[in-house]
Design a protein around this motif. Structure first.
Motif, PDB file in Angstrom:
ATOM      1  N   ALA A  54       7.333 -10.511  18.525  1.00 42.76           N
ATOM      2  CA  ALA A  54       7.770 -10.146  17.176  1.00 42.76           C
ATOM      3  C   ALA A  54       6.747  -9.253  16.504  1.00 42.76           C
ATOM      4  O   ALA A  54       7.096  -8.249  15.865  1.00 42.76           O
ATOM      5  N   THR A  55       5.486  -9.626  16.653  1.00 42.69           N
ATOM      6  CA  THR A  55       4.453  -8.803  16.026  1.00 42.69           C
ATOM      7  C   THR A  55       4.442  -7.404  16.605  1.00 42.69           C
ATOM      8  O   THR A  55       4.300  -6.419  15.869  1.00 42.69           O
ATOM      9  N   ALA A  56       4.568  -7.335  17.928  1.00 43.18           N
ATOM     10  CA  ALA A  56       4.527  -6.024  18.555  1.00 43.18           C
ATOM     11  C   ALA A  56       5.596  -5.111  17.975  1.00 43.18           C
ATOM     12  O   ALA A  56       5.320  -3.969  17.564  1.00 43.18           O
ATOM     13  N   LEU A  57       6.814  -5.637  17.881  1.00 45.28           N
ATOM     14  CA  LEU A  57       7.902  -4.815  17.374  1.00 45.28           C
ATOM     15  C   LEU A  57       7.715  -4.487  15.900  1.00 45.28           C
ATOM     16  O   LEU A  57       7.858  -3.345  15.468  1.00 45.28           O
ATOM     17  N   PHE A  58       7.380  -5.515  15.150  1.00 43.66           N
ATOM     18  CA  PHE A  58       7.212  -5.385  13.709  1.00 43.66           C
ATOM     19  C   PHE A  58       6.194  -4.312  13.365  1.00 43.66           C
ATOM     20  O   PHE A  58       6.450  -3.391  12.569  1.00 43.66           O
ATOM     21  N   ALA A  59       5.023  -4.431  13.981  1.00 46.78           N
ATOM     22  CA  ALA A  59       3.961  -3.490  13.637  1.00 46.78           C
ATOM     23  C   ALA A  59       4.316  -2.085  14.084  1.00 46.78           C
ATOM     24  O   ALA A  59       3.978  -1.107  13.422  1.00 46.78           O
ATOM     25  N   ALA A  60       4.991  -1.987  15.244  1.00 47.06           N
ATOM     26  CA  ALA A  60       5.345  -0.660  15.723  1.00 47.06           C
ATOM     27  C   ALA A  60       6.280   0.041  14.741  1.00 47.06           C
ATOM     28  O   ALA A  60       6.141   1.231  14.468  1.00 47.06           O
ATOM     29  N   THR A  61       7.228  -0.729  14.183  1.00 51.95           N
ATOM     30  CA  THR A  61       8.159  -0.101  13.247  1.00 51.95           C
ATOM     31  C   THR A  61       7.415   0.423  12.018  1.00 51.95           C
ATOM     32  O   THR A  61       7.736   1.489  11.497  1.00 51.95           O
ATOM     33  N   ILE A  62       6.427  -0.330  11.565  1.00 54.83           N
ATOM     34  CA  ILE A  62       5.697   0.138  10.388  1.00 54.83           C
ATOM     35  C   ILE A  62       4.849   1.345  10.739  1.00 54.83           C
ATOM     36  O   ILE A  62       4.704   2.281   9.946  1.00 54.83           O
ATOM     37  N   GLY A  63       4.291   1.314  11.956  1.00 54.00           N
ATOM     38  CA  GLY A  63       3.414   2.406  12.333  1.00 54.00           C
ATOM     39  C   GLY A  63       4.120   3.745  12.386  1.00 54.00           C
ATOM     40  O   GLY A  63       3.493   4.789  12.253  1.00 54.00           O
ATOM     41  N   VAL A  64       5.427   3.705  12.563  1.00 53.80           N
ATOM     42  CA  VAL A  64       6.179   4.948  12.716  1.00 53.80           C
ATOM     43  C   VAL A  64       6.093   5.808  11.456  1.00 53.80           C
ATOM     44  O   VAL A  64       6.133   7.026  11.526  1.00 53.80           O
ATOM     45  N   VAL A  65       6.002   5.191  10.284  1.00 55.56           N
ATOM     46  CA  VAL A  65       6.103   5.972   9.055  1.00 55.56           C
ATOM     47  C   VAL A  65       4.773   6.152   8.339  1.00 55.56           C
ATOM     48  O   VAL A  65       4.740   6.688   7.252  1.00 55.56           O
ATOM     49  N   GLN A  66       3.685   5.700   8.946  1.00 55.80           N
ATOM     50  CA  GLN A  66       2.413   5.805   8.232  1.00 55.80           C
ATOM     51  C   GLN A  66       1.908   7.236   8.187  1.00 55.80           C
ATOM     52  O   GLN A  66       2.142   8.021   9.108  1.00 55.80           O
TER      53      GLN A  66
ATOM     54  N   PRO B 237      17.762   5.780   7.384  1.00 61.34           N
ATOM     55  CA  PRO B 237      17.947   4.493   6.693  1.00 61.34           C
ATOM     56  C   PRO B 237      16.769   3.560   7.006  1.00 61.34           C
ATOM     57  O   PRO B 237      16.246   3.555   8.095  1.00 61.34           O
ATOM     58  N   GLY B 238      16.412   2.799   6.012  1.00 59.01           N
ATOM     59  CA  GLY B 238      15.318   1.850   6.216  1.00 59.01           C
ATOM     60  C   GLY B 238      13.946   2.463   6.071  1.00 59.01           C
ATOM     61  O   GLY B 238      12.939   1.788   6.276  1.00 59.01           O
ATOM     62  N   TYR B 239      13.877   3.746   5.701  1.00 65.48           N
ATOM     63  CA  TYR B 239      12.574   4.404   5.602  1.00 65.48           C
ATOM     64  C   TYR B 239      11.722   3.761   4.513  1.00 65.48           C
ATOM     65  O   TYR B 239      10.530   3.524   4.692  1.00 65.48           O
ATOM     66  N   THR B 240      12.365   3.467   3.343  1.00 68.04           N
ATOM     67  CA  THR B 240      11.596   2.879   2.248  1.00 68.04           C
ATOM     68  C   THR B 240      11.075   1.507   2.633  1.00 68.04           C
ATOM     69  O   THR B 240       9.945   1.143   2.295  1.00 68.04           O
ATOM     70  N   VAL B 241      11.907   0.729   3.334  1.00 63.83           N
ATOM     71  CA  VAL B 241      11.437  -0.596   3.748  1.00 63.83           C
ATOM     72  C   VAL B 241      10.176  -0.469   4.584  1.00 63.83           C
ATOM     73  O   VAL B 241       9.198  -1.198   4.412  1.00 63.83           O
ATOM     74  N   LEU B 242      10.210   0.494   5.504  1.00 64.19           N
ATOM     75  CA  LEU B 242       9.065   0.646   6.398  1.00 64.19           C
ATOM     76  C   LEU B 242       7.842   1.157   5.652  1.00 64.19           C
ATOM     77  O   LEU B 242       6.729   0.677   5.873  1.00 64.19           O
ATOM     78  N   THR B 243       8.065   2.128   4.752  1.00 66.07           N
ATOM     79  CA  THR B 243       6.879   2.630   4.044  1.00 66.07           C
ATOM     80  C   THR B 243       6.272   1.546   3.161  1.00 66.07           C
ATOM     81  O   THR B 243       5.074   1.548   2.899  1.00 66.07           O
ATOM     82  N   HIS B 244       7.117   0.670   2.701  1.00 66.85           N
ATOM     83  CA  HIS B 244       6.549  -0.427   1.924  1.00 66.85           C
ATOM     84  C   HIS B 244       6.145  -1.597   2.794  1.00 66.85           C
ATOM     85  O   HIS B 244       5.855  -2.674   2.284  1.00 66.85           O
ATOM     86  N   LYS B 245       6.062  -1.405   4.081  1.00 68.63           N
ATOM     87  CA  LYS B 245       5.595  -2.416   5.029  1.00 68.63           C
ATOM     88  C   LYS B 245       6.359  -3.724   4.868  1.00 68.63           C
ATOM     89  O   LYS B 245       5.769  -4.805   4.873  1.00 68.63           O
ATOM     90  N   TYR B 246       7.676  -3.602   4.649  1.00 63.58           N
ATOM     91  CA  TYR B 246       8.533  -4.775   4.458  1.00 63.58           C
ATOM     92  C   TYR B 246       8.099  -5.605   3.263  1.00 63.58           C
ATOM     93  O   TYR B 246       8.442  -6.776   3.146  1.00 63.58           O
ATOM     94  N   TRP B 247       7.338  -5.027   2.390  1.00 60.18           N
ATOM     95  CA  TRP B 247       6.883  -5.696   1.172  1.00 60.18           C
ATOM     96  C   TRP B 247       6.177  -7.027   1.439  1.00 60.18           C
ATOM     97  O   TRP B 247       6.143  -7.894   0.578  1.00 60.18           O
ATOM     98  N   ILE B 248       5.601  -7.157   2.623  1.00 63.75           N
ATOM     99  CA  ILE B 248       4.967  -8.433   2.960  1.00 63.75           C
ATOM    100  C   ILE B 248       3.772  -8.704   2.045  1.00 63.75           C
ATOM    101  O   ILE B 248       3.595  -9.810   1.550  1.00 63.75           O
TER     102      ILE B 248
END
Lengths: 100, 648, 185
Positions: B293-305, B539-550
């Motif tokens: 889960a972490t691997a996938l999660f972090a990769a998705t965030i890394g895409v938009v940094q 779609p979902g770009y804002t979610v990713l840029t906000h790092k899922y608001w974690i």
């Protein structure tokens, strides 16, 4: 045959009456007199014990008590005179020079 | 135990460096600080090499030293300072001291203009000390010392430029989140002590081996507690939030601590205590789930940094997820293999990024970079090696280790394994995509900030880059099989060899295809760009840029209530009630008793007389109460004096 | 006979002591005290202490009480007034002292081995008394004479006509007190 305890009781009564006088009297001289009363009560008990133990030292003690009481009375009364001259009153409650 | 390998020198040499630089560094000339700072890890590396050479020459492992220096001896708890060298710790030490030394050299160039030069190297040496203690520890408590110590060093180094509020905050965040994990670790230690009566890992392992049917139950609980500790240290879900913020520290710090060594402590710990995890399939499953889960999660965030270091930070989190996944499918050696190759290429990535930042005078936003391949050729080529390695394209190192993990997941035997494999595959695609995105944005195209006068860095910085690039290329050539065989005596072999060669080739091919696909996507989107983000409309770009608001969720749910509660407690309970109350009470008592005692000094004769009489009465009563038979006693005294009165 | 004498003079003692307490004018109290002393002298006689009885009359009743009476008359002490404290003192004092008296009385009555006094008991001879006083206890005797000397000196110094009425003393006393009070505010 008077039991010794009667004499001792009398001495205790005199002593306690002296204490009462010392506490409740308002005139300085009367307070002083109560002290003399206390001393007398004690003297009586000394003489009684001297009689009980057939020992003359009790009476010697009374002798010295009398001497000291005399000296004390002299000095004490002189102080009372001095206080009267300074404060103008002999009431115990008014002589509160040391009040904060 | 044959021959003295001087294991104790490995931690103590960096510690000596820390002491010298820490205490005297401010007054020493810069060349001396540098010399001390470089000799310490070099000497440590030398001792490790000596140990490795003895192993090659046939020394017996595990090699235990200093086991008779007792630390705690209380009741049933016996803890000593034992340092254990076996295959696993040897690998870790080679990575730590070797890569560590390279990063030290790099730092000489990177931090040369910093005012806190001596402080930086003192902390760096301190970190090496604690990390080597962690790896060499023969019992869990000593490992915990190293564990906490690297957390401390990490805090000190993240907040190195402490005048910057964001850096200081990041240091605090790292330490506090680590602490939460450490709490889990500590509970695990307590449970271990309660269950086994000892903390020495070999003893625990022996006790477990004597009891082959013991699975699950308390062992699962212990493993989960240990896992919580590992999650904190290795930045997995849900305790990963500190790692992106930790990029506030100097880039070599990010390379050493947050890529190559400290964050791998969690993986190391799980591999070390594998005998516990092997007994609890549930715990292993949880490890694998967390990792995947972490691997996938972090990769998705890394895409938009957009910050070059942030991309690498999330990439680290993601790759650590891979290592956890490997441990979760009981392929510990694959996890350690990936740990090693990751140290090479991630360390290289960070150092190269640091070179870029240094060359651009501090610019970290990729949107303002571009066209650097001409201006910084060495950096460019070394970073390219690293990017290809992390993407998992053969024959670079990353391919071998990542492939080993994916295959272990696929052949684990349960349906969950297949899910993990797919997640890992998709993450590999994303990894390749965002790494090449970084590569294109940073080096290719037209320079977007020509005013920054990009220049190549000095050879103190480029030397380590080259060495690491070579390692990224060839570091995996020994193959996962030989690596696993080497570690076998420590970690246990996984009977995975039953897979057919066809399956192997198919899976490898799929992995490579995913990597190439990622590169293609990046190529199409970022080959020619002027800094606009093509994904912005996805779609979902804002979610990713906000790092899922974690971070925001944590802040609102945990941080803010805690702060409010503690402020309330401090202000009202402690400050007002306890301290204020105590002061008021004390003052009140004194004033009150003073008011009472004041009456004694009334100046009133009669009251003095009354107190006199009262005191006398008390004494009298006291005498009567305690002296029984006082009358006769006193009388006998007088009688003894033999004074008769009757007529003598 | 013995009993009658004891009851009579013991009663006189207590009555006079009570009178000392209850009288408002100090001169009445002084005279009551004289009665107490005299009765005590008789009681000493009953106990066989003839010298002390004489000394009591001569020294106590004859000298000390006369001194008291002189001072009362010299200072023209009047009747006592009622003040706030006196009521409280009376209220607290009587019960407290009663308690103490009760305790002492209990102790006395419980004591064993006390004998009795009879008129046939031998009287202490003055020779015996003087033997102890002038031979064994000579030093305390001489010390008391020094004590009396000091007391005389002190009394004379304190009661001298100039000591209390000195106008300078009075002024400074009042003035200093007044000044001190103002400064401390």
């Amino acid at each position: 045959m008077i039991p010794i305890s009667w004499y001792l009781l009398l001495s205790a009564v005199l002593f306690c009456l002296g204490i009462v006088g010392f506490l409740i009297k308002r005139n300085l001289i009367t307070v002083f007199m109560s002290i003399e009363l206390m001393l007398n009560g004690v003297n009586l008990s000394f003489v009684t014990f001297a009689h009980m133990w057939h020992n003359v030292q009790g009476q010697i003690f009374v002798f010295f008590v009398m001497v000291v009481a005399a000296a004390e009375a002299a000095v004490g009364l002189a102080i009372i005179i001095a206080i009267f001259r300074a404060r103008g009153t002999l009431a115990v409650d008014r002589i509160d020079l040391m009040k904060l | 135990m044959n021959g003295h390998l001087y294991l104790w020198l490995i931690p103590l040499l960096p510690f000596a460096g820390f002491l010298i630089n820490g205490i005297l560094g401010a007054r020493l000339p810069k060349w001396l600080v540098t010399a001390v700072a470089l000799i310490a890890p070099l000497a440590s590396f030398g001792v490790v090499l000596n140990a490795a050479w003895s192993v090659r020459a046939g020394a017996l492992l595990p090699h235990i030293e200093a086991a008779n220096y007792s630390w705690i001896d209380a009741g049933m708890l016996h803890v000593d300072f034992s340092l254990v060298l076996d295959q696993l710790s040897l690998i870790m030490l080679l990575v730590i001291t070797g890569v560590g030394f390279l990063i030290h050299i790099y730092s000489v160039g990177y931090m040369s203009h910093d005012r806190g030069y001596w402080r930086y190297f003192a902390y760096l040496n301190l970190f090496l000390f604690f990390m080597t203690v962690l790896v060499l520890a023969g019992n869990v408590l000593l490992m915990f010392v190293g564990w906490e110590g690297v957390g401390l060093a990490s805090y000190l180094l993240i907040g190195f430029w402490f005048q910057k509020t964001s850096a200081a905050d990041a240091g605090k965040k790292a330490f506090i989140v680590n602490r939460i994990g450490d709490f889990g670790f500590l509970i695990g230690i307590f449970l271990l002590l309660g269950q086994f009566g000892t903390l020495t890992m070999s003893d625990i392992s022996a006790k477990l081996a004597a009891n082959p049917a013991w699975t699950g139950g308390i062992l699962t609980t212990i493993c989960i507690c240990l896992l919580i500790g590992a999650t904190g240290k290795s930045a997995q879900l849900p305790l990963y939030v500190w790692l992106p913020d930790a990029m506030e520290g100097p880039t070599p710090v990010s390379a050493l601590i947050h890529a190559a060594t400290m964050v791998t402590a969690g993986v190391y710990m799980i591999a070390r205590t594998h005998f516990l995890f092997d007994r609890s399939p549930l715990a292993l499953l949880i490890v694998a789930i967390v990792g995947a889960a972490t691997a996938l999660f972090a990769a998705t965030i890394g895409v938009v940094q957009t910050d070059i270091k942030r991309v690498l930070a999330y990439s680290t989190v993601s790759q650590l997820g891979y290592m956890f996944l490997a441990c979760g499918v009981a392929a510990y050696s694959a996890g350690i293999f990936h740990l090693m190759t990751h140290a090479f290429f991630k360390g290289l990535l960070f150092l190269a990024a640091g070179s870029v930042i240094h060359g651009l005078g501090g610019e970290q936003d990729m949107r303002r970079m571009g066209g650097l391949w001409k201006k910084m050729p060495v950096t460019f080529w070394t970073m390219t090696f690293a990017v290809i390695a992390i993407a998992g394209i053969p024959p670079f190192a990353g391919f071998f280790s990542k492939d080993a993990i994916l295959m272990a997941a696929f052949t684990q035997g349960t349906a969950a394994g297949k899910v993990f494999w797919f997640v890992g595959l998709f993450t590999a695609l994303l990894t390749s995509f965002y790494m090449f995105r970084l590569w294109y944005l940073t080096f290719m195209g037209k320079p977007r900030s020509p005013e920054l006068h990009a220049h190549e860095s000095s050879w103190t910085m480029l030397g380590p880059l080259v060495i690491l690039a070579l390692l990224s290329l060839g570091g995996g050539w020994m193959g996962a099989g030989r690596f696993g065989a080497f570690l076998g005596p420590v970690i246990g072999k996984k009977t995975v060899e039953a897979a057919s060669t066809n399956l192997e080739w198919t899976l490898s091919g799929l992995a490579v295809a995913a990597a190439v696909l990622g590169w293609l996507a990046a190529h199409m989107l970022y080959r020619r760009n002027e800094g606009r983000e093509p994904l912005a409309s996805a779609p979902g770009y804002t979610v990713l840029t906000h790092k899922y608001w974690i971070d925001e969720v944590y802040g609102a749910l945990i941080v803010k209530p805690l702060l409010t509660a503690s402020r309330f407690f401090l202000e009202w309970v402690v400050e007002f009630a306890i301290l204020g109350g105590a002061a008021w009470l004390l003052g009140g008592i004194i004033t009150f008793s003073g008011a009472i005692l004041q009456k004694w000094q009334s100046g009133n004769l009669r009251s003095y007389a009354a107190w006199l009489a009262a005191g006398a009465a008390v004494l009298l009563l006291f005498a009567l109460a305690t002296w029984n038979g006082m009358l006769t006693h006193v009388g006998m005294h007088i009688g003894n004096l033999h004074m008769n009165w009757a007529g003598h | 006979m013995h009993l009658v004498l004891f009851i009579l003079f013991a009663g006189l003692c207590v009555a006079a002591a009570l009178n000392l307490l209850l009288q408002k004018h100090p001169i009445n109290s002084a005279l009551s005290l004289v009665v107490v002393m005299s009765s005590l002298a008789v009681l000493y006689l009953l106990l066989g202490a003839e010298f002390l009885a004489a000394a009591q009359i001569i020294v106590y009743a004859g000298a000390i009480m006369v001194l008291f009476t002189f001072v009362v008359m010299l200072l023209n002490a009047g009747r006592e007034e009622r003040t706030l404290g006196s009521r409280a003192a009376a209220l607290l004092g009587f019960p407290a002292v009663a308690v103490v008296l009760a305790v002492i009385a209990t102790t006395i009555l419980k004591a064993q081995g006390l004998g009795a006094v009879s008129l046939n008991d031998p009287i202490t001879s003055t020779v015996e008394l003087s033997r102890v006083l002038f031979r064994d206890l000579l030093l305390p005797f001489e010390v008391t004479s020094v004590l009396i000397l000091i007391a005389i000196l002190g009394a004379v110094a304190l009661a001298r006509a100039g000591s209390g009425e000195h106008p300078r003393n009075k002024a400074t006393f009042a003035g200093n007190a007044g000044r001190e009070r103002r400064v401390s505010k």
